[in-house]
Design a protein around this motif. Structure first.
Motif, PDB file in Angstrom:
ATOM      1  N   LEU A  69      51.486  31.188  50.294  1.00 42.32           N
ATOM      2  CA  LEU A  69      51.950  30.167  49.370  1.00 42.32           C
ATOM      3  C   LEU A  69      50.868  29.844  48.346  1.00 42.32           C
ATOM      4  O   LEU A  69      49.678  29.880  48.647  1.00 42.32           O
ATOM      5  CB  LEU A  69      52.312  28.892  50.132  1.00 42.32           C
ATOM      6  N   GLY A  70      51.305  29.524  47.122  1.00 40.25           N
ATOM      7  CA  GLY A  70      50.369  29.144  46.066  1.00 40.25           C
ATOM      8  C   GLY A  70      49.866  30.347  45.290  1.00 40.25           C
ATOM      9  O   GLY A  70      50.309  31.476  45.473  1.00 40.25           O
ATOM     10  N   ARG A  71      48.913  30.080  44.415  1.00 35.78           N
ATOM     11  CA  ARG A  71      48.323  31.140  43.605  1.00 35.78           C
ATOM     12  C   ARG A  71      47.185  31.802  44.357  1.00 35.78           C
ATOM     13  O   ARG A  71      46.533  31.184  45.200  1.00 35.78           O
ATOM     14  CB  ARG A  71      47.813  30.569  42.272  1.00 35.78           C
ATOM     15  N   ARG A  72      46.926  33.040  44.035  1.00 36.73           N
ATOM     16  CA  ARG A  72      45.850  33.784  44.676  1.00 36.73           C
ATOM     17  C   ARG A  72      44.522  33.073  44.455  1.00 36.73           C
ATOM     18  O   ARG A  72      44.203  32.637  43.353  1.00 36.73           O
ATOM     19  CB  ARG A  72      45.770  35.206  44.103  1.00 36.73           C
ATOM     20  N   THR A  73      43.757  32.911  45.518  1.00 35.65           N
ATOM     21  CA  THR A  73      42.449  32.287  45.406  1.00 35.65           C
ATOM     22  C   THR A  73      41.368  33.360  45.344  1.00 35.65           C
ATOM     23  O   THR A  73      41.544  34.470  45.841  1.00 35.65           O
ATOM     24  CB  THR A  73      42.169  31.382  46.612  1.00 35.65           C
TER      25      THR A  73
END
Length: 222
Positions: A69-73
């Motif tokens: 979930l979310g943007r790539r870190t």
């Protein structure tokens, strides 16, 4: 039902799955086969949905790592970020592991200046009139105990705990559940912790902190 409607329904089912499992940014979704079965849709429909979500920045997919979930870190998620994103229940469970032992260490290592600072924070919680100041000084009390351990890792953890407790869902939950009676019990617990630290009793300080956090847990969730 049109294709667009089916995709919309699948998206709603996935969002419900995310909420029910308390998933947050950075958490990994189950493998496609399992997730498709859980949602009751075909793997083809799931892939279409995940592609759309990836384009919108809601998820990212690694070649071997899976779907998150979310943007790539860039790099691993720090422990501070994990605490800040954690649910109130998970953060409290972590505090129950960490802070009783922290109090035991403080009972041995605290200087006279440390004890005075801890007692000052405790006294301020008895004096403040509004909920926001109460939350601030309650956090300062726990941080003062962490600083008395002379352990930077513990100070960092309690600082992150305080940031999580002052943000979003947790602050709303705390403000909604604070009552005069609960505040009086918390002050009594703080006084007991101070007394055990002043007596240099590591076991009793640890026990008092654990009793305090267990009561906090009941106040928030029962």
């Amino acid at each position: 039902m049109t294709t667009s409607e089916r995709h919309s329904e699948a998206g709603n089912e996935l969002q419900a799955f995310i909420r029910q499992n308390d998933l947050a940014e950075g958490d990994k979704l189950p493998p496609e086969r399992e997730l498709a079965a859980e949602l009751g849709i075909s793997r083809r429909a799931l892939r279409h949905l995940l592609t759309k979500m990836e384009l919108e920045g809601q998820i990212w997919r690694g070649r071997r790592n899976g779907t998150f979930l979310g943007r790539r870190t860039v790099g691993p998620i720090s422990i501070d970020q994990r605490i800040l994103r954690g649910s109130p229940a998970s953060v409290l469970e972590t505090r129950l592991v960490v802070e009783p032992s922290m109090a035991a260490i403080a009972a041995v290592k605290a200087s006279e200046a440390d004890l005075v600072n801890i007692e000052t924070c405790m006294r301020r919680t008895t004096e403040v009139k509004n909920d926001e100041d109460w939350i601030k000084w309650d956090g300062a009390f726990h941080l003062a105990i962490a600083k008395a351990t002379r352990n930077d890792v513990l100070v960092g953890l309690v600082t992150a705990f305080n940031e999580a407790r002052s943000s979003g869902d947790w602050q709303a939950l705390r403000l909604a559940t604070i009552t005069p009676e609960k505040r009086r019990r918390t002050i009594a617990h703080h006084r007991t912790i101070c007394d055990m630290l002043r007596k240099r009793s590591a076991d009793d300080a640890s026990r008092a902190m654990r009793d305090h956090l267990l009561t906090t847990q009941r106040n928030l969730f029962e």
